[in-house]
Design a protein around this motif. Structure first.
Motif, short mmCIF file in Angstrom:
data_model
loop_
_atom_site.label_atom_id
_atom_site.label_comp_id
_atom_site.label_asym_id
_atom_site.label_seq_id
_atom_site.Cartn_x
_atom_site.Cartn_y
_atom_site.Cartn_z
N ASP A 43 0.83 -1.20 0.00
CA ASP A 43 0.00 0.00 0.00
C ASP A 43 0.86 1.25 0.00
O ASP A 43 0.49 2.27 -0.58
CB ASP A 43 -0.92 -0.01 1.22
CG ASP A 43 -1.98 -1.08 1.12
OD1 ASP A 43 -2.85 -0.97 0.24
OD2 ASP A 43 -1.93 -2.06 1.90
N ASP A 68 -1.74 -2.72 4.46
CA ASP A 68 -2.90 -2.57 5.32
C ASP A 68 -3.82 -3.79 5.20
O ASP A 68 -3.73 -4.55 4.24
CB ASP A 68 -3.68 -1.32 4.93
CG ASP A 68 -2.88 -0.05 5.15
OD1 ASP A 68 -2.08 -0.01 6.12
OD2 ASP A 68 -3.05 0.90 4.36
N SER A 94 -6.72 -5.98 4.02
CA SER A 94 -7.26 -5.92 2.66
C SER A 94 -8.68 -5.37 2.59
O SER A 94 -9.11 -4.93 1.53
CB SER A 94 -7.22 -7.31 2.02
OG SER A 94 -7.99 -8.24 2.77
N ASP A 95 -9.40 -5.37 3.72
CA ASP A 95 -10.77 -4.83 3.68
C ASP A 95 -10.83 -3.34 3.97
O ASP A 95 -11.91 -2.74 4.00
CB ASP A 95 -11.67 -5.60 4.64
CG ASP A 95 -11.27 -5.43 6.11
OD1 ASP A 95 -10.23 -4.78 6.38
OD2 ASP A 95 -12.00 -5.94 6.98
N GLY A 96 -9.66 -2.73 4.20
CA GLY A 96 -9.63 -1.29 4.42
C GLY A 96 -9.98 -0.83 5.81
O GLY A 96 -9.95 0.38 6.09
N GLU A 97 -10.31 -1.75 6.70
CA GLU A 97 -10.66 -1.37 8.07
C GLU A 97 -9.40 -1.13 8.90
O GLU A 97 -8.33 -1.62 8.57
CB GLU A 97 -11.51 -2.47 8.71
CG GLU A 97 -12.87 -2.67 8.05
CD GLU A 97 -13.75 -1.44 8.21
OE1 GLU A 97 -13.73 -0.83 9.31
OE2 GLU A 97 -14.46 -1.09 7.24
N SER A 135 -5.36 -10.66 4.63
CA SER A 135 -6.79 -11.00 4.61
C SER A 135 -7.33 -11.40 5.97
O SER A 135 -8.51 -11.72 6.10
CB SER A 135 -7.04 -12.13 3.60
OG SER A 135 -6.32 -13.29 3.97
N ARG A 174 -7.40 -7.73 12.67
CA ARG A 174 -6.88 -7.08 11.47
C ARG A 174 -5.46 -6.59 11.76
O ARG A 174 -5.20 -6.01 12.81
CB ARG A 174 -7.77 -5.91 11.05
CG ARG A 174 -9.12 -6.36 10.49
CD ARG A 174 -9.98 -5.19 10.12
NE ARG A 174 -11.18 -5.63 9.41
CZ ARG A 174 -12.29 -6.05 10.02
NH1 ARG A 174 -12.34 -6.08 11.35
NH2 ARG A 174 -13.33 -6.44 9.32
N ARG A 233 -1.87 -4.69 10.37
CA ARG A 233 -1.04 -3.91 9.46
C ARG A 233 0.34 -4.55 9.42
O ARG A 233 0.84 -5.03 10.43
CB ARG A 233 -0.96 -2.47 9.97
CG ARG A 233 0.00 -1.56 9.21
CD ARG A 233 -0.17 -0.14 9.72
NE ARG A 233 0.91 0.73 9.29
CZ ARG A 233 1.96 1.06 10.04
NH1 ARG A 233 2.05 0.59 11.28
NH2 ARG A 233 2.90 1.86 9.58
#
Length: 362
Positions: A49, A68, A70-73, A101, A106, A108
């Motif tokens: 990213d 980051d 992959s779902d942007g959260e 994923s 989640r 980073r």
């Protein structure tokens, strides 16, 4: 399928359909051992990213990248990969692919190249030390992970760097480093438990005679690479991987990584690797969740090193990967990633099982 079976199929016979399906399954099972599981793997094609350059304390540029979820959260914690000698951040290919994923938690991800490796700047003779590499890692953390919980993941020399960082900055491991994954690494006695100690000396004739090539273990891969031809592939396969079948694409990927890092910059690290002794530094990891993974066909850092680290850290999870070599995270990525994800989940507060000293016997 036999002619009689085909007749049944044309006639709509249920028995023939079952027979045909069974035959197809058997045929697929018979083909499986010869199929390459990495035939379609996009080595070298995963895009970060963000990419950046971190200035080390002496100004040496360190190339880094961030990935980051992959779902942007928002991420709950950060995983930092510290690669091994003669390699680059690309050696974490499968880890960065699968962790992106992950949803619980989640994560980073941050990966960087050591000085004199990959795309980072060159080290001098004086700065080609594990102590300096630990300060470089500290600089990367200050620049790219200034806050939040951290999990450190070190392969080979990268694990040694993490140990040294624990000695230099114990408060970081008390306050922010919640987990550490040691993969195919050692806390000391590299010459005693790996290749013969004379190979660790920069005065060894092999070191001096072939383009100042380091005689230390992974440097042998570079030695045979210089010879060229089929010998290169055979030796890389033998030295980097274990006793199981290995995808030709993995061997190619190894050769690509080795080709990026100049041999002349690696020779200066020989002394620091040969003198590595950081058993005392392991005490600084008592506040973190620890995962220790080793392959029992590792020619560079034999599994005895993983056992010794786990003995010094009795709460560590010890994983023995049968038949795997030094590049275990490439050779057996599903197994390594499953344990890595368990570690991330423990650090992220999920109710994942805590499998202490669990031995993989597949």
């Amino acid at each position: 399928m036999k002619p009689s079976a085909r007749l049944w199929a044309v006639a709509g016979g249920v028995g023939a359909v079952v027979t045909g399906a069974t035959a197809a399954i058997v045929a697929a099972q018979q083909r499986k051992p010869t199929e390459d599981p990495f035939a379609e793997e996009p080595f070298g094609e995963l895009k970060p990213d963000r990419t950046s350059t971190v200035a080390a304390e002496d100004g040496t540029p360190l190339s880094a990248e961030e990935i980051d979820p992959s779902d942007g959260e928002p991420a709950e914690l950060t995983l930092v990969g510290v690669h091994g000698f003669a390699l680059s951040r690309r050696s974490w290919h499968f880890q960065r692919r699968d962790v992106a994923s992950l949803r619980l938690p989640r994560v980073r991800q941050v990966y960087y190249d050591h000085r004199s490796h990959g795309q980072s700047g060159e080290a001098s003779t004086e700065t080609s030390t594990i102590e300096q590499l630990a300060r470089d890692l500290d600089g990367v953390l200050r620049a790219l992970v200034p806050e939040g919980p951290i999990v450190l993941m070190g392969h080979s020399m990268g694990g040694m760097v993490i140990m040294e960082l624990a000695a230099q900055r114990p408060e970081l491991f008390e306050e922010r480093v919640c987990g550490v994954a040691f993969i195919a690494t050692a806390a000391g006695e590299v010459g005693a438990r790996g290749l013969p100690r004379p190979l660790l000396s920069k005065y060894n004739p092999l070191t001096r005679g072939v383009g100042e090539l380091a005689g230390w273990q992974p440097g042998l891969v570079e030695f045979v690479r210089a010879a060229g031809g089929q010998l290169t592939r055979q030796a890389t396969r033998r030295l980097a991987f274990g006793s199981r079948d290995v995808s030709p694409r993995l061997v190619d990927f190894m050769l690509e990584m080795l080709a990026v890092t100049p041999v002349r910059g690696l020779v200066n690290f020989v002394d620091t690797l040969g003198n590595h002794n950081r058993y005392a530094a392991l005490a600084g990891l008592k506040h973190a969740q620890i995962l220790v993974i080793g392959g029992d066909s590792d020619r560079f850092t034999p599994f005895a090193h993983a056992e010794r680290i786990a003995a010094e850290l009795p709460d560590a999870e010890l994983v023995r990967v049968r038949g795997a070599g030094h590049m275990v995270q490439l050779e057996q990525p599903e197994l390594v990633n499953s344990h890595l994800i368990d570690l991330l989940q423990r650090c992220g507060g999920s109710a994942a099982p805590n499998r202490r000293n669990w031995w993989w016997t597949r």
